[in-house]
Design an enzyme around this catalytic site. Structure first.
Site, PDB file in Angstrom:
ATOM      1  N   GLU A 195      -6.474 -28.926 -76.106  1.00  0.00           N
ATOM      2  CA  GLU A 195      -7.226 -29.589 -75.031  1.00  0.00           C
ATOM      3  C   GLU A 195      -8.572 -30.085 -75.546  1.00  0.00           C
ATOM      4  O   GLU A 195      -8.972 -31.235 -75.347  1.00  0.00           O
ATOM      5  CB  GLU A 195      -7.447 -28.623 -73.864  1.00  0.00           C
ATOM      6  CG  GLU A 195      -6.166 -28.233 -73.180  1.00  0.00           C
ATOM      7  CD  GLU A 195      -6.367 -27.159 -72.139  1.00  0.00           C
ATOM      8  OE1 GLU A 195      -7.357 -26.404 -72.188  1.00  0.00           O
ATOM      9  OE2 GLU A 195      -5.522 -27.083 -71.241  1.00  0.00           O
ATOM     10  N   HIS A 201      -2.983 -30.748 -68.009  1.00  0.00           N
ATOM     11  CA  HIS A 201      -2.160 -29.605 -67.622  1.00  0.00           C
ATOM     12  C   HIS A 201      -1.810 -28.821 -68.891  1.00  0.00           C
ATOM     13  O   HIS A 201      -1.446 -29.445 -69.906  1.00  0.00           O
ATOM     14  CB  HIS A 201      -0.881 -30.084 -66.910  1.00  0.00           C
ATOM     15  CG  HIS A 201      -0.057 -28.958 -66.357  1.00  0.00           C
ATOM     16  ND1 HIS A 201      -0.431 -28.236 -65.236  1.00  0.00           N
ATOM     17  CD2 HIS A 201       1.095 -28.399 -66.805  1.00  0.00           C
ATOM     18  CE1 HIS A 201       0.474 -27.286 -65.028  1.00  0.00           C
ATOM     19  NE2 HIS A 201       1.403 -27.371 -65.949  1.00  0.00           N
ATOM     20  N   ILE A 212      -5.889 -32.437 -54.340  1.00  0.00           N
ATOM     21  CA  ILE A 212      -6.780 -33.566 -54.055  1.00  0.00           C
ATOM     22  C   ILE A 212      -6.294 -34.295 -52.799  1.00  0.00           C
ATOM     23  O   ILE A 212      -5.122 -34.647 -52.717  1.00  0.00           O
ATOM     24  CB  ILE A 212      -6.763 -34.565 -55.235  1.00  0.00           C
ATOM     25  CG1 ILE A 212      -7.073 -33.857 -56.552  1.00  0.00           C
ATOM     26  CG2 ILE A 212      -7.739 -35.712 -54.992  1.00  0.00           C
ATOM     27  CD1 ILE A 212      -8.517 -33.531 -56.786  1.00  0.00           C
ATOM     28  N   ASN A 259      -5.802 -35.931 -65.089  1.00  0.00           N
ATOM     29  CA  ASN A 259      -5.728 -34.467 -65.067  1.00  0.00           C
ATOM     30  C   ASN A 259      -5.163 -33.978 -66.396  1.00  0.00           C
ATOM     31  O   ASN A 259      -4.429 -34.691 -67.078  1.00  0.00           O
ATOM     32  CB  ASN A 259      -4.809 -34.002 -63.929  1.00  0.00           C
ATOM     33  CG  ASN A 259      -4.743 -32.470 -63.834  1.00  0.00           C
ATOM     34  OD1 ASN A 259      -5.767 -31.794 -63.919  1.00  0.00           O
ATOM     35  ND2 ASN A 259      -3.529 -31.928 -63.702  1.00  0.00           N
ATOM     36  N   GLY A 289     -14.966 -24.351 -67.412  1.00  0.00           N
ATOM     37  CA  GLY A 289     -15.441 -25.671 -67.798  1.00  0.00           C
ATOM     38  C   GLY A 289     -15.544 -25.917 -69.289  1.00  0.00           C
ATOM     39  O   GLY A 289     -16.345 -26.740 -69.739  1.00  0.00           O
ATOM     40  N   SER A 290     -14.728 -25.225 -70.086  1.00  0.00           N
ATOM     41  CA  SER A 290     -14.782 -25.483 -71.538  1.00  0.00           C
ATOM     42  C   SER A 290     -14.343 -26.910 -71.839  1.00  0.00           C
ATOM     43  O   SER A 290     -14.889 -27.566 -72.731  1.00  0.00           O
ATOM     44  CB  SER A 290     -13.929 -24.474 -72.308  1.00  0.00           C
ATOM     45  OG  SER A 290     -12.554 -24.671 -72.054  1.00  0.00           O
TER      46      SER A 290
HETATM   47  C1  GRF Z   1      -7.296 -25.720 -68.836  1.00  0.00           C
HETATM   48  O1  GRF Z   1      -6.340 -24.884 -69.464  1.00  0.00           O
HETATM   49  C2  GRF Z   1      -6.612 -26.896 -68.217  1.00  0.00           C
HETATM   50  O2  GRF Z   1      -5.432 -27.286 -68.884  1.00  0.00           O
HETATM   51  C3  GRF Z   1      -6.267 -26.398 -66.856  1.00  0.00           C
HETATM   52  O3  GRF Z   1      -7.320 -25.549 -66.472  1.00  0.00           O
HETATM   53  C4  GRF Z   1      -7.926 -25.023 -67.646  1.00  0.00           C
HETATM   54  C5  GRF Z   1      -9.386 -25.312 -67.553  1.00  0.00           C
HETATM   55  O4  GRF Z   1     -10.054 -24.580 -68.529  1.00  0.00           O
HETATM   56  N1  GRF Z   1      -6.115 -27.507 -65.947  1.00  0.00           N
HETATM   57  P1  GRF Z   1     -11.654 -24.803 -68.645  1.00  0.00           P
HETATM   58  O5  GRF Z   1     -12.250 -24.444 -67.295  1.00  0.00           O
HETATM   59  O6  GRF Z   1     -11.883 -26.236 -69.004  1.00  0.00           O
HETATM   60  O7  GRF Z   1     -12.082 -23.844 -69.734  1.00  0.00           O
END
Ligand code: GRF
Length: 185
Positions: A173, A103, A87, A101, A12-13
């Protein structure tokens, strides 16, 4: 005030960065963090931000309990941030163009079933690609094929390992996902 729900299965970062970004916002708030894993660290992060959490099993999700919860909470946007289950179509249809989403690659490359987490970065490394990146897209019933909203790239060198590639992708991200969500509201 738009209400966001974050669906996550793991650390969940990204969820944390999104909760941080909107904690003083007048435009939107993270009203729910939902996970299919009762021990997912994302639930700890939700507690830290005082965001209500909801856990469910795949069976409960497929029986419509997640959709029911999102509707009860009057959620406007569903954000997938490391959510690893497919989903259900009725859930996707309940949030047309309002399910997003992220990715960890430059779709359409390295997308589709089974391409998640370090498997993606290992494939980028194995292919000898000189760049990778992130894709933020709307979710439709074909999952990684929804309308692409945003992409950002990072260079990949021969010295990079799947772990250093993952670090570069996570940095992108965390930098862009919250702002891109805000731009959609
Ligand atoms: C991220 O790399 C995202 O792109 C993918 O899952 C990972 C989630 O990382 N869908 P986090 O749990 O948010 O750290």
């Amino acid at each position: 005030m738009k209400k966001l729900a974050i669906l996550a299965s793991g650390s969940g970062s990204n969820a944390e960065k999104i909760m941080e970004h909107f904690q003083n916002s007048t435009k939107a708030k993270v009203a729910l963090v939902a996970s299919n894993k009762a021990d997912a660290f994302v639930l700890e992060r939700a507690k830290k931000f005082g965001v209500p959490a909801f856990t469910f099993t795949r069976k409960e999700m497929d029986a419509g309990l997640l959709l029911q919860k999102l509707q009860e909470e009057k959620i406007d946007w569903v954000i997938l941030a490391g959510f690893l289950l497919k989903i259900p179509e009725d859930l996707i249809r309940a949030f047309p163009d309002h399910m997003v989403n992220i990715h960890p690659a430059l779709l359409p490359k390295y997308g589709g079933k089974g391409m998640y987490g370090s498997l993606v970065h290992e494939a980028v490394k194995a292919a000898g690609d000189t760049e990778t990146g992130i894709t933020i897209h709307l979710v439709n019933e074909h999952y990684d094929e929804g309308k692409i909203i945003f992409q950002a790239a990072a260079s990949v060198t021969p010295e990079d390992t799947p772990d250093t590639i993952a670090e570069k992708v996570h940095a992108l991200e965390h930098r862009y996902f919250p702002e891109v969500i805000e731009s959609l509201l």
